[in-house]
Design a protein around this motif. Structure first.
Motif, short mmCIF file in Angstrom:
data_model
loop_
_atom_site.label_atom_id
_atom_site.label_comp_id
_atom_site.label_asym_id
_atom_site.label_seq_id
_atom_site.Cartn_x
_atom_site.Cartn_y
_atom_site.Cartn_z
N MET A 56 0.84 -1.17 0.00
CA MET A 56 0.00 0.00 0.00
C MET A 56 0.90 1.24 0.00
SD MET A 56 -3.07 0.78 2.62
CE MET A 56 -4.56 0.84 1.68
N ASP A 57 0.57 2.22 -0.81
CA ASP A 57 1.36 3.45 -0.94
C ASP A 57 0.79 4.52 -0.01
OD1 ASP A 57 2.95 5.51 -1.74
OD2 ASP A 57 2.08 5.71 -3.73
N PHE A 58 1.64 4.98 0.91
CA PHE A 58 1.21 6.00 1.85
C PHE A 58 1.76 7.38 1.50
CE2 PHE A 58 0.71 2.14 4.44
CZ PHE A 58 -0.61 2.31 4.83
N GLN A 59 2.19 7.56 0.29
CA GLN A 59 2.71 8.86 -0.15
C GLN A 59 1.55 9.76 -0.54
OE1 GLN A 59 6.02 9.61 0.01
NE2 GLN A 59 6.14 7.61 0.98
N LEU A 60 1.71 11.05 -0.27
CA LEU A 60 0.70 12.02 -0.68
C LEU A 60 0.74 12.21 -2.19
CD1 LEU A 60 1.15 14.79 2.03
CD2 LEU A 60 -0.74 13.17 1.84
N ALA A 61 -0.42 12.45 -2.77
CA ALA A 61 -0.49 12.79 -4.19
C ALA A 61 0.17 14.15 -4.39
CB ALA A 61 -1.95 12.83 -4.66
N GLU A 62 0.58 14.46 -5.60
CA GLU A 62 1.27 15.71 -5.89
C GLU A 62 0.43 16.93 -5.47
OE1 GLU A 62 3.38 18.17 -9.54
OE2 GLU A 62 2.43 16.25 -9.97
N GLU A 63 -0.87 16.89 -5.77
CA GLU A 63 -1.72 18.03 -5.40
C GLU A 63 -1.77 18.23 -3.89
OE1 GLU A 63 -6.25 17.09 -5.35
OE2 GLU A 63 -5.38 15.71 -6.81
N HIS A 64 -1.70 17.14 -3.12
CA HIS A 64 -1.71 17.24 -1.67
C HIS A 64 -0.38 17.80 -1.16
CE1 HIS A 64 -4.84 13.85 -1.99
NE2 HIS A 64 -5.46 15.00 -1.85
N CYS A 65 0.72 17.40 -1.78
CA CYS A 65 2.03 17.94 -1.41
C CYS A 65 2.09 19.44 -1.70
CB CYS A 65 3.15 17.22 -2.16
SG CYS A 65 3.40 15.52 -1.62
N ILE A 66 1.53 19.84 -2.81
CA ILE A 66 1.51 21.27 -3.16
C ILE A 66 0.71 22.06 -2.12
CG2 ILE A 66 0.65 22.94 -4.85
CD1 ILE A 66 1.40 20.83 -7.02
N LEU A 67 -0.45 21.54 -1.74
CA LEU A 67 -1.27 22.21 -0.73
C LEU A 67 -0.52 22.29 0.59
CD1 LEU A 67 -3.91 23.45 0.37
CD2 LEU A 67 -4.64 21.10 0.88
N ARG A 68 0.03 21.19 1.05
CA ARG A 68 0.76 21.17 2.32
C ARG A 68 1.91 22.18 2.31
NH1 ARG A 68 4.23 16.28 2.73
NH2 ARG A 68 5.38 17.65 1.33
N ASP A 69 2.70 22.17 1.25
CA ASP A 69 3.83 23.09 1.15
C ASP A 69 3.38 24.54 1.09
OD1 ASP A 69 5.37 20.80 1.21
OD2 ASP A 69 5.82 20.83 -0.94
N SER A 70 2.28 24.78 0.38
CA SER A 70 1.76 26.16 0.28
C SER A 70 1.26 26.65 1.63
CB SER A 70 0.63 26.22 -0.75
OG SER A 70 1.11 25.90 -2.03
N LEU A 71 0.57 25.78 2.37
CA LEU A 71 0.10 26.16 3.70
C LEU A 71 1.27 26.46 4.63
CD1 LEU A 71 -2.82 23.62 4.17
CD2 LEU A 71 -3.03 26.11 4.12
#
Length: 157
Positions: free
Chosen positions: A1-16
């Motif tokens: 099972m892959d527990f990595q965030l999707a790219e869009e989620h990484c972008i949101l997290r980094d932006s926040l």
């Protein structure tokens, strides 16, 4: 099972994270551990509006909701609680209150002009909502509230 965030989620997290560091950290440095007061709470909550922390509808993607909560709580657990209770109060009043009350309260809560509060803790039952003893009894055109609360979360703001 892959527990990595999707790219869009990484972008949101980094932006926040960048937003909180650039915009909210200077305020935290200025206020430090001072008590949250109404004007400060209003200013901070309004800064969260463009990020979707408030409003009538939660995001459909639960990962987005989780990331927003996690990142805000990393920076300020107390502001995260203020936002969460305000959103809950807005949604509850908007969906369940009499239309006149919903009209008066829901939108100002969603817009950050009002803050929600919670009054659950009682001396004899703690924070168990199913055991709350406080009651509101209709007396003509008003209600009489009978009971004791230990505190009201967000009551001071």
């Amino acid at each position: 099972m892959d527990f990595q965030l999707a790219e869009e989620h990484c972008i949101l997290r980094d932006s926040l994270r960048k937003f909180f560091e650039a915009e909210l950290r200077p305020l935290d440095d200025r206020w430090g551990d001072q008590e949250m007061v109404p004007d400060r709470a209003r200013e901070l909550i309004k800064m969260l509006l463009p990020w979707g922390y408030l409003g009538e509808n939660p995001p459909e993607d639960p990962v987005i909701q989780c990331l927003r909560t996690e990142e805000l709580a990393r920076w300020s657990p107390s502001l995260d609680l203020v936002a969460a209770i305000t959103v809950s109060a807005g949604r509850t009043s908007g969906q369940r209150a009499h239309p006149e009350i919903a009209k008066r309260l829901a939108q100002p809560l969603w817009d950050g002009d009002l803050r929600g509060a919670a009054a659950m803790s009682e001396p004899n039952v703690g924070s168990d909502p199913s055991s709350i003893q406080c009651r509101a009894v209709r007396k003509g055109d008003h209600f009489l509230i009978n009971g004791t609360k230990c505190w009201i979360t967000n009551g001071h703001i």
